[in-house]
Scaffold this motif. Structure first.
Motif, PDB file in Angstrom:
ATOM      1  N   GLY A 124      37.927 -69.054  24.797  1.00  0.00           N
ATOM      2  CA  GLY A 124      37.679 -67.719  25.320  1.00  0.00           C
ATOM      3  C   GLY A 124      38.384 -67.472  26.641  1.00  0.00           C
ATOM      4  N   ILE A 125      38.289 -68.430  27.555  1.00  0.00           N
ATOM      5  CA  ILE A 125      38.927 -68.276  28.869  1.00  0.00           C
ATOM      6  C   ILE A 125      40.445 -68.214  28.721  1.00  0.00           C
ATOM      7  CG2 ILE A 125      39.356 -69.444  31.071  1.00  0.00           C
ATOM      8  CD1 ILE A 125      36.456 -70.516  30.864  1.00  0.00           C
ATOM      9  N   THR A 126      40.993 -69.069  27.851  1.00  0.00           N
ATOM     10  CA  THR A 126      42.445 -69.060  27.640  1.00  0.00           C
ATOM     11  C   THR A 126      42.902 -67.740  27.036  1.00  0.00           C
ATOM     12  OG1 THR A 126      42.385 -71.454  27.270  1.00  0.00           O
ATOM     13  CG2 THR A 126      44.373 -70.284  26.588  1.00  0.00           C
ATOM     14  N   LEU A 164      42.364 -66.969  19.693  1.00  0.00           N
ATOM     15  CA  LEU A 164      41.472 -67.719  20.586  1.00  0.00           C
ATOM     16  C   LEU A 164      40.170 -66.961  20.819  1.00  0.00           C
ATOM     17  CD1 LEU A 164      44.138 -68.932  23.167  1.00  0.00           C
ATOM     18  CD2 LEU A 164      42.949 -70.343  21.488  1.00  0.00           C
ATOM     19  N   ILE A 165      40.267 -65.654  20.972  1.00  0.00           N
ATOM     20  CA  ILE A 165      39.069 -64.851  21.212  1.00  0.00           C
ATOM     21  C   ILE A 165      38.184 -64.815  19.968  1.00  0.00           C
ATOM     22  CG2 ILE A 165      38.296 -62.469  21.587  1.00  0.00           C
ATOM     23  CD1 ILE A 165      40.581 -62.189  23.605  1.00  0.00           C
ATOM     24  N   ILE A 166      38.778 -64.804  18.786  1.00  0.00           N
ATOM     25  CA  ILE A 166      37.975 -64.836  17.561  1.00  0.00           C
ATOM     26  C   ILE A 166      37.249 -66.169  17.426  1.00  0.00           C
ATOM     27  CG2 ILE A 166      38.170 -64.959  15.041  1.00  0.00           C
ATOM     28  CD1 ILE A 166      40.092 -62.673  15.148  1.00  0.00           C
ATOM     29  N   ILE A 167      37.899 -67.267  17.796  1.00  0.00           N
ATOM     30  CA  ILE A 167      37.220 -68.570  17.787  1.00  0.00           C
ATOM     31  C   ILE A 167      36.023 -68.535  18.739  1.00  0.00           C
ATOM     32  CG2 ILE A 167      37.446 -71.027  18.363  1.00  0.00           C
ATOM     33  CD1 ILE A 167      40.395 -70.809  17.529  1.00  0.00           C
ATOM     34  N   GLY A 361      35.373 -64.774   8.274  1.00  0.00           N
ATOM     35  CA  GLY A 361      35.204 -63.333   8.176  1.00  0.00           C
ATOM     36  C   GLY A 361      35.951 -62.595   9.274  1.00  0.00           C
ATOM     37  N   GLY A 362      35.927 -63.134  10.501  1.00  0.00           N
ATOM     38  CA  GLY A 362      36.642 -62.509  11.607  1.00  0.00           C
ATOM     39  C   GLY A 362      38.139 -62.503  11.390  1.00  0.00           C
TER      40      GLY A 362
END
Length: 418
Positions: A124-126, A164-167, A361-362
């Motif tokens: 998320g931060i990355t 990365l944000i989806i993870i 799903g994302g």
């Protein structure tokens, strides 16, 4: 199982035939045939065939159609890029090869998806850092400030940030599913979560507004926020979250329209492109003419005039497909995307954990929204956007990130059957 295997082989063969015949047709029509080019084509076919064989040997239970569908679309894209911008054929072929390697590496990394979930905050931060770097240090190319240039290399960080944000969202929402569902407050007939549980979602909304304002990137703003909203609904099953998100987005967009001229231009072009068909609306008007002239089977490869459209090899490549390959070509492309999204949701429905369910799903939602937004923009169903058509448009960042996305789905599909 046998039918699926035959479909896999058939798609790989079809992709090879499209690329070979497309290269020969374009090169002979333009009198620019080269043995180096045909060598690159044969090398790519060998590479994706070898990749498919290796994956089937080491991952017998994974979804066998993701890679063939990807190379089918990539072969169409590479053929069209050779037709539209011959000088970009070799760079795009290189990026396709890099995407195949990225696919394999991603499959290895995501063998155990739950271990990846442990790095959710790092992801998320990355991802946010990549978006902020683009907002602060991005360079404007083609009207959108979403590029970073480092010496001779230029890339779009948002293409990798979205994964990365989806993870992060998948891990975060899967851990807080009950809190998002039950730790709520009632405001009249509506039910909303406690503010501290949706703080990351609100922060991402603020980022999408910043992308819309600073980067002039309406497409990425729609893509990110739409994915976030749908994933929040998938985790909580509450329509109130969707209503709250839509209110926030449309309120922010309305303010952006009133305050920033570049947003007004995009909306005005969408509402009435015929007011300035030779100026600001030139791209969309020519795109509509191209799609209209294509008919059922198109004018034929090399027999149309798609080069009239500016940036046709990136944002408007779907219009070139419509003109030269007609409804048959555009339908084949859309069906291939539908199958990829279907396989993603199928993987999500059979997932063994909430994290893998939300992640698959994302990724399916992200793919569906990206295709819908870019095709909607080209056909004037939506305002024009600056995002690419996955696996088809020219661009290294888009090509590699698309194969990484499919590699994640491939690995998750294997984990759901073990």
């Amino acid at each position: 199982m046998r039918q699926t295997k035959l479909t896999e082989i058939g798609l790989l063969l079809l992709a090879g035939l499209i690329l070979i015949n497309g290269y020969l047709a374009v090169s002979l029509a333009s009198h620019k045939f080269s043995y180096q080019g045909i060598g690159v084509v044969i090398g790519l076919i060998f590479l994706w065939t070898l990749t498919a064989l290796l994956l089937r040997y080491f991952s017998k239970k994974a979804d066998p159609l993701l890679l063939p569908l990807a190379v089918f679309l990539a072969s169409i894209g590479l053929t069209l890029i050779f037709r539209l911008r011959p000088e970009l054929f070799f760079p795009q072929a290189m990026w396709l090869a890099a995407g195949l390697f990225a696919f394999i590496i991603t499959v290895v990394i995501f063998r155990k998806p739950e271990e990846v979930a442990g790095y959710k905050y790092l992801c998320g931060i990355t991802g946010v850092a990549l978006l902020l770097a683009t907002i602060l240090f991005g360079v404007e190319i083609g009207g959108n400030k979403n590029w970073i240039i480092l010496g001779p290399v230029r890339f779009q960080p948002s293409e990798f940030a979205k994964l990365l944000i989806i993870i992060f969202l998948s891990a975060y929402l899967s851990e807080r599913r009950q809190l998002l569902t039950y730790a709520t407050r009632h405001y009249g007939p509506l039910t909303f979560p406690h503010p501290r549980f949706v703080a990351p979602l609100l922060a991402l909304w603020a980022l999408t507004m910043a992308m819309l304002i600073v980067q002039r990137d309406l497409g990425s703003a729609l893509l990110y926020f739409g994915t976030i909203v749908i994933m929040a609904y998938m985790a909580s099953s509450r329509w109130s979250y969707v209503l709250l998100a839509l209110c926030l987005f449309f309120t922010g967009s309305a303010f952006c329209y009133l305050l920033f001229p570049h947003v007004q231009v995009r909306i005005d072009i969408w509402l009435n492109p015929w007011a300035d068909p030779t100026g600001r609306s030139y791209q969309i008007v020519q795109s509509l003419f191209a799609l209209g002239s294509g008919g059922l089977l198109g004018s034929g490869l090399t027999f149309g005039y798609p080069n009239i459209i500016p940036e046709v090899h990136t944002d408007f490549i779907f219009a070139a497909i419509g003109e030269e390959l007609g409804l048959a070509g555009t339908a084949a492309v859309i069906i291939a995307y539908i199958l990829i999204v279907y396989r993603a949701f199928r993987t999500a429905l059979t997932a063994q954990t909430p994290f893998t369910m939300l992640l698959a799903g994302g990724l399916g939602v992200l793919t569906a929204l990206q295709v819908f937004i870019i095709i909607g923009g080209v056909t004037k169903f939506l305002p024009l956007t600056g995002i690419t058509l996955p696996l088809i448009s020219y661009g290294g960042s888009s090509m590699v990130s698309s194969f990484i996305l499919l590699g994640m789905l491939f690995a998750i599909s294997e984990a759901t059957t073990t």
